[in-house]
Write a protein that holds these residues in place. Structure first.
Motif, PDB file in Angstrom:
ATOM      1  N   ARG A 102     -63.286  12.320 -15.004  1.00  0.00           N
ATOM      2  CA  ARG A 102     -62.774  11.899 -16.317  1.00  0.00           C
ATOM      3  C   ARG A 102     -61.725  10.833 -16.047  1.00  0.00           C
ATOM      4  O   ARG A 102     -60.819  11.036 -15.236  1.00  0.00           O
ATOM      5  CB  ARG A 102     -62.164  13.078 -17.055  1.00  0.00           C
ATOM      6  N   ASN A 103     -61.846   9.710 -16.731  1.00  0.00           N
ATOM      7  CA  ASN A 103     -60.984   8.569 -16.484  1.00  0.00           C
ATOM      8  C   ASN A 103     -60.288   8.112 -17.768  1.00  0.00           C
ATOM      9  O   ASN A 103     -60.892   8.092 -18.835  1.00  0.00           O
ATOM     10  CB  ASN A 103     -61.829   7.412 -15.942  1.00  0.00           C
ATOM     11  N   THR A 104     -59.044   7.726 -17.611  1.00  0.00           N
ATOM     12  CA  THR A 104     -58.314   6.977 -18.635  1.00  0.00           C
ATOM     13  C   THR A 104     -57.667   5.798 -17.918  1.00  0.00           C
ATOM     14  O   THR A 104     -56.885   5.993 -16.986  1.00  0.00           O
ATOM     15  CB  THR A 104     -57.230   7.836 -19.315  1.00  0.00           C
ATOM     16  N   SER A 105     -58.046   4.600 -18.327  1.00  0.00           N
ATOM     17  CA  SER A 105     -57.483   3.378 -17.737  1.00  0.00           C
ATOM     18  C   SER A 105     -56.625   2.695 -18.783  1.00  0.00           C
ATOM     19  O   SER A 105     -57.034   2.572 -19.940  1.00  0.00           O
ATOM     20  CB  SER A 105     -58.605   2.427 -17.300  1.00  0.00           C
ATOM     21  N   LYS A 106     -55.443   2.242 -18.351  1.00  0.00           N
ATOM     22  CA  LYS A 106     -54.555   1.601 -19.314  1.00  0.00           C
ATOM     23  C   LYS A 106     -53.758   0.484 -18.667  1.00  0.00           C
ATOM     24  O   LYS A 106     -53.614   0.424 -17.438  1.00  0.00           O
ATOM     25  CB  LYS A 106     -53.627   2.628 -19.955  1.00  0.00           C
ATOM     26  N   PHE A 107     -53.275  -0.417 -19.502  1.00  0.00           N
ATOM     27  CA  PHE A 107     -52.298  -1.414 -19.087  1.00  0.00           C
ATOM     28  C   PHE A 107     -51.088  -1.211 -19.978  1.00  0.00           C
ATOM     29  O   PHE A 107     -51.218  -0.959 -21.177  1.00  0.00           O
ATOM     30  CB  PHE A 107     -52.843  -2.845 -19.166  1.00  0.00           C
ATOM     31  N   GLU A 108     -49.915  -1.242 -19.347  1.00  0.00           N
ATOM     32  CA  GLU A 108     -48.682  -0.907 -20.048  1.00  0.00           C
ATOM     33  C   GLU A 108     -48.901   0.426 -20.767  1.00  0.00           C
ATOM     34  O   GLU A 108     -49.272   1.393 -20.134  1.00  0.00           O
ATOM     35  CB  GLU A 108     -48.260  -2.066 -20.956  1.00  0.00           C
ATOM     36  N   GLU A 109     -48.735   0.485 -22.064  1.00  0.00           N
ATOM     37  CA  GLU A 109     -48.958   1.749 -22.787  1.00  0.00           C
ATOM     38  C   GLU A 109     -50.277   1.753 -23.559  1.00  0.00           C
ATOM     39  O   GLU A 109     -50.544   2.672 -24.328  1.00  0.00           O
ATOM     40  CB  GLU A 109     -47.781   2.016 -23.747  1.00  0.00           C
ATOM     41  N   THR A 110     -51.084   0.728 -23.355  1.00  0.00           N
ATOM     42  CA  THR A 110     -52.333   0.568 -24.094  1.00  0.00           C
ATOM     43  C   THR A 110     -53.507   1.155 -23.321  1.00  0.00           C
ATOM     44  O   THR A 110     -53.772   0.742 -22.192  1.00  0.00           O
ATOM     45  CB  THR A 110     -52.611  -0.923 -24.374  1.00  0.00           C
ATOM     46  N   VAL A 111     -54.206   2.107 -23.930  1.00  0.00           N
ATOM     47  CA  VAL A 111     -55.406   2.662 -23.312  1.00  0.00           C
ATOM     48  C   VAL A 111     -56.541   1.658 -23.496  1.00  0.00           C
ATOM     49  O   VAL A 111     -56.841   1.244 -24.614  1.00  0.00           O
ATOM     50  CB  VAL A 111     -55.783   4.027 -23.930  1.00  0.00           C
ATOM     51  N   ALA A 112     -57.158   1.264 -22.375  1.00  0.00           N
ATOM     52  CA  ALA A 112     -58.232   0.276 -22.410  1.00  0.00           C
ATOM     53  C   ALA A 112     -59.608   0.913 -22.276  1.00  0.00           C
ATOM     54  O   ALA A 112     -60.581   0.409 -22.825  1.00  0.00           O
ATOM     55  CB  ALA A 112     -58.037  -0.752 -21.298  1.00  0.00           C
ATOM     56  N   LEU A 113     -59.704   2.025 -21.538  1.00  0.00           N
ATOM     57  CA  LEU A 113     -60.993   2.641 -21.276  1.00  0.00           C
ATOM     58  C   LEU A 113     -60.829   4.133 -21.075  1.00  0.00           C
ATOM     59  O   LEU A 113     -59.912   4.581 -20.391  1.00  0.00           O
ATOM     60  CB  LEU A 113     -61.609   2.026 -20.005  1.00  0.00           C
ATOM     61  N   LYS A 114     -61.743   4.877 -21.680  1.00  0.00           N
ATOM     62  CA  LYS A 114     -61.865   6.321 -21.428  1.00  0.00           C
ATOM     63  C   LYS A 114     -63.338   6.572 -21.098  1.00  0.00           C
ATOM     64  O   LYS A 114     -64.218   6.021 -21.758  1.00  0.00           O
ATOM     65  CB  LYS A 114     -61.470   7.159 -22.642  1.00  0.00           C
ATOM     66  N   SER A 115     -63.582   7.383 -20.073  1.00  0.00           N
ATOM     67  CA  SER A 115     -64.973   7.666 -19.705  1.00  0.00           C
ATOM     68  C   SER A 115     -65.069   8.976 -18.934  1.00  0.00           C
ATOM     69  O   SER A 115     -64.088   9.467 -18.396  1.00  0.00           O
ATOM     70  CB  SER A 115     -65.545   6.526 -18.855  1.00  0.00           C
ATOM     71  N   THR A 116     -66.285   9.479 -18.904  1.00  0.00           N
ATOM     72  CA  THR A 116     -66.628  10.620 -18.066  1.00  0.00           C
ATOM     73  C   THR A 116     -67.875  10.234 -17.293  1.00  0.00           C
ATOM     74  O   THR A 116     -68.854   9.761 -17.889  1.00  0.00           O
ATOM     75  CB  THR A 116     -66.912  11.877 -18.924  1.00  0.00           C
ATOM     76  N   SER A 117     -67.823  10.388 -15.977  1.00  0.00           N
ATOM     77  CA  SER A 117     -68.947  10.012 -15.122  1.00  0.00           C
ATOM     78  C   SER A 117     -69.284  11.149 -14.178  1.00  0.00           C
ATOM     79  O   SER A 117     -68.403  11.895 -13.747  1.00  0.00           O
ATOM     80  CB  SER A 117     -68.601   8.772 -14.279  1.00  0.00           C
ATOM     81  N   ASN A 118     -70.562  11.246 -13.850  1.00  0.00           N
ATOM     82  CA  ASN A 118     -71.027  12.205 -12.853  1.00  0.00           C
ATOM     83  C   ASN A 118     -71.558  11.418 -11.664  1.00  0.00           C
ATOM     84  O   ASN A 118     -72.417  10.545 -11.826  1.00  0.00           O
ATOM     85  CB  ASN A 118     -72.119  13.100 -13.424  1.00  0.00           C
ATOM     86  N   PHE A 119     -71.033  11.738 -10.495  1.00  0.00           N
ATOM     87  CA  PHE A 119     -71.432  11.073  -9.260  1.00  0.00           C
ATOM     88  C   PHE A 119     -72.087  12.085  -8.332  1.00  0.00           C
ATOM     89  O   PHE A 119     -71.650  13.227  -8.248  1.00  0.00           O
ATOM     90  CB  PHE A 119     -70.212  10.462  -8.542  1.00  0.00           C
ATOM     91  N   VAL A 120     -73.120  11.632  -7.632  1.00  0.00           N
ATOM     92  CA  VAL A 120     -73.748  12.461  -6.608  1.00  0.00           C
ATOM     93  C   VAL A 120     -73.479  11.810  -5.267  1.00  0.00           C
ATOM     94  O   VAL A 120     -73.255  10.590  -5.178  1.00  0.00           O
ATOM     95  CB  VAL A 120     -75.271  12.633  -6.833  1.00  0.00           C
ATOM     96  N   THR A 121     -73.475  12.604  -4.230  1.00  0.00           N
ATOM     97  CA  THR A 121     -73.268  12.064  -2.895  1.00  0.00           C
ATOM     98  C   THR A 121     -74.579  11.475  -2.386  1.00  0.00           C
ATOM     99  O   THR A 121     -75.651  11.985  -2.686  1.00  0.00           O
ATOM    100  CB  THR A 121     -72.743  13.142  -1.932  1.00  0.00           C
ATOM    101  N   LYS A 122     -74.470  10.408  -1.647  1.00  0.00           N
ATOM    102  CA  LYS A 122     -75.677   9.746  -1.118  1.00  0.00           C
ATOM    103  C   LYS A 122     -76.110  10.410   0.157  1.00  0.00           C
ATOM    104  O   LYS A 122     -75.364  10.966   0.892  1.00  0.00           O
ATOM    105  CB  LYS A 122     -75.373   8.266  -0.828  1.00  0.00           C
TER     106      LYS A 122
END
Length: 122
Positions: A102-122
């Motif tokens: 689960r990700n929240t990316s922001k600059f200063e106090e502004t949220v730019a991106l929220k996401s949930t990703s599932n990764f598998v190992t190679k």
């Protein structure tokens, strides 16, 4: 070296249990911004997803492949000339197949991106 060839620099990475905070600086002079967009540079969403994957790989020390992503919400434009410094907050949970992030990316106090990703190992 990042697969994005110097698109960003990892300035700081702090990991506590399953939570991580990464601070990065976007390279405003990267070639990706010549095409996205020439007079109004915008960080491509796919590049943000790649950065999240790469930071997760650094934390887990595993090579990962994105299996799925959901709830991807781009909430503000990331302009590398105006706001090159980003903070990514990651909540990483191990699953049977790999990791859920689960990700929240922001600059200063502004949220730019929220996401949930599932990764598998190679």
């Amino acid at each position: 070296m990042s697969k994005l060839d110097n698109l960003y620099q990892l300035d700081d990475l702090r990991v506590v249990d399953t939570s991580a905070t990464a601070k990065i600086t976007i390279n405003k002079d990267h070639i990706v911004f010549d095409g996205h967009f020439p007079d109004n540079p915008v960080m491509p969403g796919v590049c943000m997803m790649q950065i999240i994957k790469e930071i997760t790989e650094k934390i887990t020390e595993k090579t990962l492949f994105m299996q799925s992503a959901s709830n991807i919400k781009f909430m503000a434009i990331i302009n590398p000339f105006k706001t090159p410094k980003l903070e990514l907050q990651l909540e990483i949970t191990e699953t049977d197949e790999g990791y859920k992030v689960r990700n929240t990316s922001k600059f200063e106090e502004t949220v730019a991106l929220k996401s949930t990703s599932n990764f598998v190992t190679k």
